[in-house]
Motif scaffolding. Structure first.
Motif, PDB file in Angstrom:
ATOM      1  N   VAL A 116      31.728 -66.756   8.578  1.00 24.02           N
ATOM      2  CA  VAL A 116      32.283 -67.370   7.264  1.00 24.02           C
ATOM      3  C   VAL A 116      33.599 -66.650   7.347  1.00 24.02           C
ATOM      4  O   VAL A 116      33.714 -65.517   7.261  1.00 24.02           O
ATOM      5  N   LEU A 117      34.528 -67.477   6.928  1.00 26.34           N
ATOM      6  CA  LEU A 117      35.982 -67.082   7.138  1.00 26.34           C
ATOM      7  C   LEU A 117      36.357 -66.198   6.106  1.00 26.34           C
ATOM      8  O   LEU A 117      37.184 -65.317   6.171  1.00 26.34           O
ATOM      9  N   ASP A 118      36.254 -66.777   4.804  1.00 27.33           N
ATOM     10  CA  ASP A 118      36.504 -65.993   3.284  1.00 27.33           C
ATOM     11  C   ASP A 118      35.698 -64.766   3.289  1.00 27.33           C
ATOM     12  O   ASP A 118      34.389 -64.894   3.211  1.00 27.33           O
ATOM     13  N   PRO A 119      36.342 -63.616   3.209  1.00 28.80           N
ATOM     14  CA  PRO A 119      35.622 -62.519   3.338  1.00 28.80           C
ATOM     15  C   PRO A 119      34.854 -62.321   1.978  1.00 28.80           C
ATOM     16  O   PRO A 119      33.486 -61.641   2.232  1.00 28.80           O
ATOM     17  N   LEU A 120      35.126 -62.579   0.972  1.00 31.48           N
ATOM     18  CA  LEU A 120      34.425 -62.512  -0.012  1.00 31.48           C
ATOM     19  C   LEU A 120      33.157 -63.330  -0.148  1.00 31.48           C
ATOM     20  O   LEU A 120      32.047 -63.026  -0.494  1.00 31.48           O
ATOM     21  N   THR A 121      33.356 -64.758   0.335  1.00 28.81           N
ATOM     22  CA  THR A 121      32.129 -65.799   0.213  1.00 28.81           C
ATOM     23  C   THR A 121      31.188 -64.949   1.359  1.00 28.81           C
ATOM     24  O   THR A 121      30.144 -65.006   1.060  1.00 28.81           O
ATOM     25  N   ALA A 122      31.712 -64.462   2.613  1.00 28.92           N
ATOM     26  CA  ALA A 122      31.077 -63.951   3.386  1.00 28.92           C
ATOM     27  C   ALA A 122      29.996 -62.853   2.891  1.00 28.92           C
ATOM     28  O   ALA A 122      28.828 -62.853   3.095  1.00 28.92           O
ATOM     29  N   GLU A 123      30.610 -62.057   2.158  1.00 23.85           N
ATOM     30  CA  GLU A 123      29.691 -61.029   1.479  1.00 23.85           C
ATOM     31  C   GLU A 123      28.885 -61.363   0.562  1.00 23.85           C
ATOM     32  O   GLU A 123      27.525 -60.910   0.717  1.00 23.85           O
ATOM     33  N   ASP A 124      29.323 -62.434  -0.119  1.00 22.99           N
ATOM     34  CA  ASP A 124      28.375 -63.029  -1.180  1.00 22.99           C
ATOM     35  C   ASP A 124      27.095 -63.646  -0.263  1.00 22.99           C
ATOM     36  O   ASP A 124      25.955 -63.788  -1.175  1.00 22.99           O
ATOM     37  N   LEU A 125      27.353 -64.161   0.680  1.00 17.09           N
ATOM     38  CA  LEU A 125      26.195 -64.911   1.450  1.00 17.09           C
ATOM     39  C   LEU A 125      25.277 -63.913   2.223  1.00 17.09           C
ATOM     40  O   LEU A 125      24.333 -64.616   2.780  1.00 17.09           O
ATOM     41  N   CYS A 126      25.704 -62.449   2.014  1.00 14.41           N
ATOM     42  CA  CYS A 126      24.952 -61.789   3.249  1.00 14.41           C
ATOM     43  C   CYS A 126      23.598 -61.263   2.225  1.00 14.41           C
ATOM     44  O   CYS A 126      23.896 -60.875   1.150  1.00 14.41           O
ATOM     45  N   GLY A 127      22.355 -61.413   2.833  1.00 17.59           N
ATOM     46  CA  GLY A 127      21.252 -60.893   2.155  1.00 17.59           C
ATOM     47  C   GLY A 127      21.303 -59.556   2.037  1.00 17.59           C
ATOM     48  O   GLY A 127      21.732 -58.638   3.209  1.00 17.59           O
ATOM     49  N   LYS A 128      21.130 -58.968   0.930  1.00 18.13           N
ATOM     50  CA  LYS A 128      20.958 -57.549   0.699  1.00 18.13           C
ATOM     51  C   LYS A 128      20.109 -57.032  -0.367  1.00 18.13           C
ATOM     52  O   LYS A 128      19.822 -55.976  -0.221  1.00 18.13           O
ATOM     53  N   ASP A 129      19.700 -57.831  -1.116  1.00 17.28           N
ATOM     54  CA  ASP A 129      18.861 -57.235  -2.334  1.00 17.28           C
ATOM     55  C   ASP A 129      17.181 -57.030  -1.884  1.00 17.28           C
ATOM     56  O   ASP A 129      16.584 -56.678  -2.752  1.00 17.28           O
ATOM     57  N   PHE A 130      16.786 -57.449  -0.728  1.00 12.73           N
ATOM     58  CA  PHE A 130      15.723 -57.300  -0.447  1.00 12.73           C
ATOM     59  C   PHE A 130      15.319 -57.107   1.064  1.00 12.73           C
ATOM     60  O   PHE A 130      16.272 -57.392   1.661  1.00 12.73           O
ATOM     61  N   PRO A 131      14.270 -56.390   1.495  1.00 13.01           N
ATOM     62  CA  PRO A 131      14.048 -56.147   2.922  1.00 13.01           C
ATOM     63  C   PRO A 131      14.154 -57.351   3.412  1.00 13.01           C
ATOM     64  O   PRO A 131      13.491 -58.246   3.067  1.00 13.01           O
ATOM     65  N   LEU A 132      14.518 -57.406   4.610  1.00 16.56           N
ATOM     66  CA  LEU A 132      14.583 -58.673   5.620  1.00 16.56           C
ATOM     67  C   LEU A 132      12.966 -58.852   5.897  1.00 16.56           C
ATOM     68  O   LEU A 132      12.473 -57.984   6.200  1.00 16.56           O
ATOM     69  N   PHE A 133      12.721 -60.013   5.959  1.00 15.47           N
ATOM     70  CA  PHE A 133      11.222 -60.464   6.187  1.00 15.47           C
ATOM     71  C   PHE A 133      10.509 -60.562   5.042  1.00 15.47           C
ATOM     72  O   PHE A 133       9.298 -61.098   5.029  1.00 15.47           O
TER      73      PHE A 133
END
Ligand code: N01
Length: 857
Positions: A312-329
């Protein structure tokens, strides 16, 4: 089986649903000679694949695996065009199956079941439908699927919007043309992530309202993989059997290596390989511990986030699209195609609802806390009331009119995810408490259908007309399902697995996470044990082998499986020296236990030479209370540091000076050498307490197994011979009597590490048969226990020593001693000390250290 006149309205079985489960159920029942009908709300077969027609809808388990396996001919006749087939192709497949086996004649379409109630007197289910049908059946099966009940839209103002609103899970059959439209999509689960790129291709603008960013891996879709097809075709039976006995219903083998045990370069290589392969399972199964170890999980989350940042080119959008709030899986991983890249298009916009929540849907669009936006259409990709929603949507009443909805008010209670106590002759296919959504549904559906059909054939063969789960079996299964989930990171997520996506729904982990293979074994074992936990009733009477199918706690079970895989010789087949070496080698693999301030090794004088000890010092100023600890090992094995992790734990958690003293071992030094040494050690420590940094007026003793035997004996001898004042005794799974006739020696004779024959081996090495009644060998045989120090006695349910430990606790109580008696359910002889390894005994350990603190207050 009842033998009723059939008027077209009575069946052996009524099933609800004509999706993948309902279709196979009809086929199986017909083959077995049962009359059956499936009632289906839709006007055609397909279930979830009938309703979820949104653009981009596909399976996320490869189609070769997400197929029926019950008929090799069917498999040959159907060829999948893609690795992950589209919804239309999967629907065509299910229609093909319905036609091929002529199943439609047993399906009533456009028929919704409103109510199902068990008529106890008639011994049948009465079903009412929205068409006014009144149908009865001996058995009633919910084949309604896990993700079929749409979640109610819970965004304010939904009714106000002037334009069209679409739901991914109820998509118009004629499709939707978004050309030139400004489209809002709410929800970024699998449905959102699959549909957004395709909607974006048509729409003039797309605005995605994201509450929680999800983790998604690339699907890397394409033609069916050649090697996959070859693997299947080489030996279909072996391949399908491999799937049935796999962890998730897909025959791939999982690594047994924990993430951090693999060197970083190799870790990255495995992650990249899983990423490139493009599926749900490979990354997770590349390491043993990604769903239990938060630190390992975090590292892999970072890998996923870096991939998003690359795309994702726009860094803010990229950061928003990153899963963070719960453990993977811990929410189902999404498979995506061009999802992240979509946000590089000028016509796509992401709204982070954590930053700017939706205030309301308006006539013209959506108002967030930051702005008003106008749209021509809104798409809800907001998911399902999963696993239970479709079942309780029907008013299901069991015995005495009890409502399933009420029985499940605090979370679903089932036996095996197949049946419910109080609801005779009622089954759920892939119900809560079964692997279901954590597995390849095709495999789990087939297993349930086959299990249910076999059960009905069994009842017919045995002359029973009804079957019902017992309350005890159900309760223990619910505990088992929860115990398993609680070992993992899954409960941390606000997922639909937890019911957390639906406001007001109880927060309970819904599927069974033990794996398809273990679950299948459970179901097979239930049958082998004459339908353990089911009451079967016939005209000639009833039969019930009530009981608990998996009494052992899941992490203990995993430990037992691991040990079995090592295929080590039983200790009692070895010489004592070889047994000691084997035990040392296993001990080296344990987690070390918590840090303590200092560890000091020393020597004290024993009656027949020096005895070594290891002292664990807490980080407190001044003289600390003292715990004199005796290790386990059947008087034959072990040494001053052989229970090190537990000694560290006691020291760190109770702030006591823990002194683990060694004693002479058998067979080199037989009874009463160990007792003499233990007494000498206690006397010496009491006399030298200040020198050691401890408080001579504040001494407790503790021990495990044979060490607990010594601790108990030492307390008796100290009382009888004016020994040091002992303020408390912590006896963990103690040996208290050289008698093998108690039931626990029969119930737990084998399979739980400490076996009956090993215990016999220990006793034979330690003590002549004639001496075993001596209270210094069998403290339970003491003439009086009056006046002994307060005790905590801890026993394990699945331990040959359970009953003698319980007997000692009872005897102490009867003698007026203050006793805390803890009986650890589902634990084995060795699991209570397994610090940082067996989580299900954490609480027992906490209570043990609390007891010590209480003794030494
Ligand atoms: O539903 P979901 P799904 N305001 O619950 C959001 C299977 N499936 O239909 O995470 C704003 O996963 C919600 O946000 P949050 C598959 O098993 C398979 O996508 O609750 N947002 C989330 O982002 C899958 O897991 C395939 O904060 C709201 C989204 O809506 C399961 O079905 C394809 C909201 C819902 O995501 C469900 O997937 C599709 C609100 N009020 C589905 N309420 C295959 O590939 C909810 N959200 C086979």
């Amino acid at each position: 089986m009842t033998n009723r006149e059939s008027d077209g309205q009575h069946f052996d079985v009524i099933a609800v649903g004509a999706g993948m489960a309902g279709l196979y159920l009809l086929k199986k029942l017909r083959d077995a000679g049962f009359s059956a009908v499936a009632l289906e709300t839709a006007d055609d077969v397909g279930g979830t694949w009938y309703w979820n027609r949104y653009p981009g809808a596909r399976c996320d388990i490869e189609s070769l695996d997400y197929s029926y396996s019950f008929d090799p001919e069917l498999e040959k006749e159907w060829q999948w065009s893609e690795r992950y087939a589209t919804q239309p192709e999967i629907l065509r497949y299910l229609q093909f199956v319905a036609n091929r086996y002529d199943l439609r004649r047993d399906i009533r379409f456009s028929t919704r079941v409103d109510r199902a109630s068990w008529d106890e007197d008639a011994g049948l289910w009465r079903i009412t439908t929205d068409n006014g049908d009144r149908i009865t059946a001996q058995f009633y099966v919910m084949a309604t699927g896990c993700l079929s009940m749409p979640k109610e839209p819970d965004v304010p103002g939904v009714d106000r919007f002037g334009g069209p609103i679409y739901f991914t899970n109820r998509w118009p059959h004629e499709g939707v043309d978004f050309s030139g439209k400004r489209v809002a999509v709410i929800g970024t689960g699998s449905s959102g992530i699959q549909s957004i790129p395709l909607i974006a291709e048509q729409a003039s603008q797309i605005t995605v309202f994201q509450r929680t960013a999800n983790y998604a891996a690339p699907a890397n879709n394409g033609p069916v993989r050649r090697e996959h097809r070859e693997q299947l075709e080489e030996d279909r039976n072996a391949y399908r059997e491999g799937a049935r006995w796999s962890r998730a219903g897909v025959p791939i083998s999982g690594s047994t290596e924990p993430f951090f045990s693999v060197e970083p370069g190799e870790r990255m290589r495995r992650l990249e390989a899983g990423w490139t392969r493009g599926d749900l399972l490979t990354i997770n199964s590349s390491f043993a511990d990604l769903v239990v170890n938060a630190a390992a999980n975090f590292e892999v989350q970072e890998f996923f986030r870096d991939k998003v940042r690359e795309k994702v080119l726009d860094p803010l959008t990229a950061e928003d699209l990153c899963g963070k709030d719960f453990p993977l899986f811990s929410k189902r991983l999404c498979l995506e195609t061009n999802y992240f890249e979509t946000f590089n298009s000028p016509k796509a916009k992401l709204v982070n609802l954590h930053r700017t929540p939706i205030k309301s849907i308006t006539e013209a669009g959506i108002d967030t806390s930051a702005e008003s936006m106008e749209f021509d259409a809104i798409v809800f990709a907001t998911g399902f009331d999963a696993m239970t929603g479709a079942i309780v949507a029907v008013d299901i009443r069991g015995r005495d009119g009890i409502e399933l909805k009420n029985v499940w008010a605090e979370g679903p209670k089932t036996y095996l995810g197949l049946s419910v106590h109080g609801f005779p002759n009622f089954f759920t296919i892939t119900g809560p408490g079964s692997p279901s959504v954590l597995s390849n549904m095709a495999v789990s559906i087939e297993q349930h259908v086959e299990w249910i059909t076999a059960a009905l054939e069994h009842l017919r063969g045995e002359g029973f007309h009804s079957i019902e789960a017992t309350s005890a079996a159900q309760e223990s299964w619910v505990t088992h399902v929860n115990d398993y989930a609680n070992l993992t990171l899954y409960p941390q997520a606000n997922s639909w697995y937890m019911g957390a996506n639906v406001p007001g729904k109880p927060r309970v982990f819904l599927p069974y996470i033990g794996g398809v293979d273990r679950y299948r074994q459970v179901c097979d074992d239930v049958v082998k044990r004459d339908y353990l936990g089911f009451e079967q009733v016939g005209n000639a009477g009833s039969r019930c082998n009530d009981g608990v199918i998996r009494p052992v706690k899941p992490d203990v079970q995993l430990l037992l499986e691991l040990l079995a895989s090592l295929d080590q010789p039983p200790l009692d087949s070895l010489t004592p020296e070889a047994a000691r070496q084997q035990m040392e080698a296993s001990a080296a693999q344990r987690p070390p236990g918590p840090e303590v301030d200092e560890i000091i090794d020393g020597i004290l004088p024993g009656p027949a030479g020096e005895l070594d000890y290891r002292l664990y010092k807490p980080a407190i100023p001044g003289l600390a209370p003292i715990v004199i600890y005796f290790h386990g090992g059947g008087w034959v094995l072990g040494h001053a540091s052989s229970d090190e992790p537990f000694c560290r734990y006691l020291c760190a958690e109770s702030n006591a000076l823990v002194i683990s003293v060694n004693y002479r071992h058998a067979p080199e030094a037989r009874f009463p050498a160990a007792v003499d040494d233990a007494v000498a050690a206690v006397n010496w420590i009491a006399a030298n307490a200040e020198f050691l940094g401890g408080d001579s007026h504040n001494i407790a003793v503790a021990g495990w197994s044979a060490g607990a035997n010594l601790a108990a004996v030492v307390c008796q001898l100290a009382l009888a011979h004016d020994g040091p004042a002992i303020k408390g005794q912590l006896l963990i799974t103690p040996v208290t009597d050289g008698d093998f006739t108690r039931p626990s020696y029969r119930d737990n004779a084998e399979g739980y590490i400490l076996t009956r024959s090993l215990m016999e081996w220990f006793w034979d090495h330690y003590c002549d048969v004639d001496d075993r009644h001596d209270p210094r060998a069998s403290p339970l045989r003491a003439q009086s226990l009056t006046g002994l120090p307060p005790a905590m006695v801890v026993t394990a349910e699945l331990d040959p020593l359970r009953d003698e430990g319980n007997a000692y606790a009872d005897a102490l109580k009867a003698a007026g001693v203050q006793v805390q008696h803890l009986q650890a359910a589902g634990q084995i002889h060795t699991s209570l000390l397994a610090v940082d390894a067996i989580m299900t005994s954490d609480n027992t350990r906490r209570l043990m250290k609390d007891a010590l603190i209480g003794f030494l207050r």
